[in-house]
Scaffold this motif. Structure first.
Motif, short mmCIF file in Angstrom:
data_model
loop_
_atom_site.label_atom_id
_atom_site.label_comp_id
_atom_site.label_asym_id
_atom_site.label_seq_id
_atom_site.Cartn_x
_atom_site.Cartn_y
_atom_site.Cartn_z
N THR A 16 64.59 -49.39 36.44
CA THR A 16 65.63 -48.50 35.92
C THR A 16 66.51 -49.14 34.87
N GLY A 17 66.31 -50.42 34.58
CA GLY A 17 67.12 -51.07 33.55
C GLY A 17 68.30 -51.87 34.08
N THR A 18 68.73 -51.62 35.34
CA THR A 18 69.84 -52.39 35.91
C THR A 18 69.27 -53.65 36.54
N ALA A 19 69.00 -54.63 35.68
CA ALA A 19 68.29 -55.83 36.11
C ALA A 19 69.22 -57.04 36.02
N ASN A 20 68.65 -58.24 35.94
CA ASN A 20 69.43 -59.46 36.00
C ASN A 20 70.50 -59.53 34.93
N ASP A 21 70.18 -59.09 33.71
CA ASP A 21 71.16 -59.18 32.63
C ASP A 21 72.40 -58.34 32.92
N PHE A 22 72.24 -57.23 33.64
CA PHE A 22 73.39 -56.40 34.01
C PHE A 22 74.31 -57.16 34.96
N SER A 68 75.48 -51.46 45.17
CA SER A 68 74.79 -50.69 44.12
C SER A 68 73.94 -49.60 44.75
N GLU A 69 73.87 -48.46 44.10
CA GLU A 69 72.98 -47.38 44.53
C GLU A 69 71.60 -47.48 43.87
N GLN A 70 71.36 -48.54 43.12
CA GLN A 70 70.04 -48.75 42.54
C GLN A 70 69.01 -48.99 43.65
N ARG A 71 67.77 -48.62 43.36
CA ARG A 71 66.67 -48.87 44.29
C ARG A 71 65.72 -49.88 43.65
N TYR A 72 65.49 -50.98 44.36
CA TYR A 72 64.70 -52.08 43.83
C TYR A 72 63.41 -52.25 44.63
N GLN A 73 62.52 -53.11 44.09
CA GLN A 73 61.26 -53.40 44.76
C GLN A 73 61.07 -54.92 44.84
N VAL A 113 67.07 -26.79 8.60
CA VAL A 113 66.26 -25.70 9.14
C VAL A 113 65.32 -26.26 10.22
N ALA A 114 64.64 -27.34 9.89
CA ALA A 114 63.82 -28.04 10.88
C ALA A 114 64.70 -29.09 11.55
N VAL A 115 65.05 -28.86 12.80
CA VAL A 115 66.00 -29.71 13.51
C VAL A 115 65.29 -30.41 14.66
N ARG A 116 65.31 -31.75 14.62
CA ARG A 116 64.70 -32.55 15.68
C ARG A 116 65.78 -32.97 16.66
N LEU A 117 65.68 -32.46 17.87
CA LEU A 117 66.65 -32.76 18.91
C LEU A 117 66.10 -33.85 19.83
N VAL A 118 66.99 -34.66 20.36
CA VAL A 118 66.59 -35.66 21.34
C VAL A 118 67.61 -35.67 22.47
N SER A 119 67.12 -35.81 23.69
CA SER A 119 67.98 -35.99 24.86
C SER A 119 67.43 -37.17 25.65
N VAL A 120 68.31 -37.86 26.35
CA VAL A 120 67.94 -39.07 27.09
C VAL A 120 68.59 -39.01 28.46
N GLY A 121 67.82 -39.29 29.51
CA GLY A 121 68.40 -39.35 30.84
C GLY A 121 67.35 -39.24 31.93
N SER A 122 67.72 -39.71 33.10
CA SER A 122 66.83 -39.62 34.25
C SER A 122 66.59 -38.17 34.64
N LEU A 123 65.38 -37.89 35.10
CA LEU A 123 65.03 -36.55 35.59
C LEU A 123 64.90 -36.54 37.11
N GLU A 124 65.53 -37.51 37.77
CA GLU A 124 65.48 -37.54 39.23
C GLU A 124 66.27 -36.41 39.85
N GLN A 125 67.35 -35.99 39.21
CA GLN A 125 68.21 -34.93 39.72
C GLN A 125 68.41 -33.89 38.61
N PRO A 126 68.79 -32.65 38.97
CA PRO A 126 68.94 -31.60 37.95
C PRO A 126 70.22 -31.68 37.15
N TYR A 127 71.13 -32.62 37.48
CA TYR A 127 72.45 -32.57 36.85
C TYR A 127 72.44 -32.98 35.38
N LYS A 128 71.36 -33.54 34.85
CA LYS A 128 71.30 -33.85 33.42
C LYS A 128 71.18 -32.59 32.57
#
Length: 404
Positions: free
Chosen positions: A23-29, A7-12, A211-226
């Motif tokens: 990051t959410g990739t925990a025991n249940d994953f 895994s490329e996850q980083r743990y503590q 006319v009033a549009v609420r946008l949402v985006s979700v994702g890590s901001l660790e890298q610019p590729y999002k």
């Protein structure tokens, strides 16, 4: 039998020996692998921590062990620790273990080399595309062209050599990184949506153009590729088109200060907010349910979990045409990556058409049901049994009967 998975996850790790994830990739994953394997050893970077991090989830326990590698962040520290990493990775998998490499991955590549020398069979889960990760605009590394060529070539070679390969897409990654002749192949996403993740019904069509549009985006901001910067650049164009558009981004990382600076430069302070890190599941769904439109402006993706979760809430969406995204959306909801003008046009057109919004909601909800937990669990278990067979052919009878 034990499965060793990289895994490329980083743990503590805290002083009591427990391992935690923020990051959410925990025991249940990792428990999903125990549908076939009695034990799971996760090979990943682990840093020491004085105490449990805020909002952290437990990784190890209940048949899941974390095999900690020397911690590093970035290519320079990777190279400095490479001799220690090689030695640690070589010792991670024993002769009686099944091995699954989640790729593309620097750690997976190190273990692949060790397995190749031993002539040991292994499986792959292809969860991303280095060709897109190192595309222009997606990465700012000075060696980007070389890294793109090297990692793409390496992943193709790994797929040709693997005894079993699964992909998070149905077509896209398979075409670029085909499995070798005779290899077991499967397609399933890493996402796992419980019944509570799905809306009861599609959204009703609005009475008039939004006319009033609420946008949402979700994702890590660790890298610019999002591509959140592309979405921010599109906002002034939406305002010029007559929309009262606002954006909430869910997720955090080291790119956030630069994005906040861009918001100030574009004078969008009242229109853009950053929610920061939000626990997965119900807390994220609150943001999705409060929005009118989900936007995924990524420069690269495998099969994006965030988009599928938004679709499961019946949320209309606009996204970049990258990775496996065209397997989820189509037509006017797809735009070229890195193009704020095209993104603004697609959002404006969708917001102006109440019938299109309602149709997108119904279509997205129906498509997301293909990623329900029970459906994907069956596909994964079949693949893991096949992996066990090619790793331990003397135990075929046990595997077929589901004894493991």
């Amino acid at each position: 039998m034990r499965l060793v998975v990289t895994s490329e996850q980083r743990y503590q790790r805290t002083p009591d020996g427990r391992v935690w994830s923020t990051t959410g990739t925990a025991n249940d994953f990792w428990q999903r692998y125990r549908a076939v394997f009695a034990e799971v050893r996760v090979v990943a970077r682990v840093a020491d921590a004085p105490g449990r991090p805020p909002r952290a989830q437990r990784v190890d326990g209940e048949g899941v062990e974390v095999y900690g590698l020397p911690y590093y962040l970035g290519p320079v520290r990777y190279l400095l620790r490479l001799p220690r990493l090689r030695a640690a990775v070589r010792a991670a998998a024993g002769p009686g273990d099944a091995v699954l490499l989640r790729v593309p991955s620097a750690i997976g590549t190190l273990l692949h080399r060790a397995l190749r020398r031993r002539r040991s069979p292994f499986g792959l889960e292809v969860v991303g595309d280095p060709y897109d990760v190192f595309a222009p605009g997606a990465s700012r590394h000075p060696l980007r062209p070389l890294l793109r060529w090297w990692f793409t070539r390496r992943l193709r070679a790994q797929c040709r050599a693997a005894a079993a390969v699964s992909y998070v897409t149905e077509r896209e990654l398979q075409a670029r990184y085909p499995a070798g002749p005779g290899a077991v192949s499967a397609a399933y996403s890493s996402i796992e949506l419980p019944r509570s993740a799905f809306a009861d019904r599609p959204r009703r069509p609005p009475g008039a153009a939004k006319v009033a549009v609420r946008l949402v985006s979700v994702g890590s901001l660790e890298q610019p590729y999002k591509g959140v910067d592309v979405l921010i650049e599109a906002l002034p164009l939406l305002v010029e088109a007559g929309l009262s558009a606002s954006l909430v981004h869910v997720g955090d990382g080291r790119c956030r200060p630069g994005l906040e600076r861009l918001v100030r430069e574009r004078r969008l302070g009242g229109r853009v907010s950053f929610a920061g890190a939000v626990p997965p599941g119900a807390p994220v769904r609150l943001f999705l349910d409060d929005a009118d439109l989900f936007v995924l402006p990524s420069r690269t993706e495998g099969l994006p979990r965030a988009l599928i979760e938004a679709m499961a809430r019946g949320l209309p969406a606009v996204a970049s045409r990258v990775g496996g995204v065209p397997e989820l959306l189509g037509g006017a909801q797809l735009v070229p990556p890195g193009d704020p003008v095209a993104l603004a046009c697609a959002i404006t057109a969708l917001a102006a058409d109440p019938d299109a919004l309602a149709a997108a909601s119904a279509r997205n909800l129906a498509r997301a049901r293909n990623y329900a937990a029970e459906t994907l669990a069956r596909r994964r278990a079949d693949f893991y049994r096949a992996l066990l067979v090619v790793t331990a052919p003397d135990r075929v009878e046990e595997v077929v009967s589901g004894a493991d």
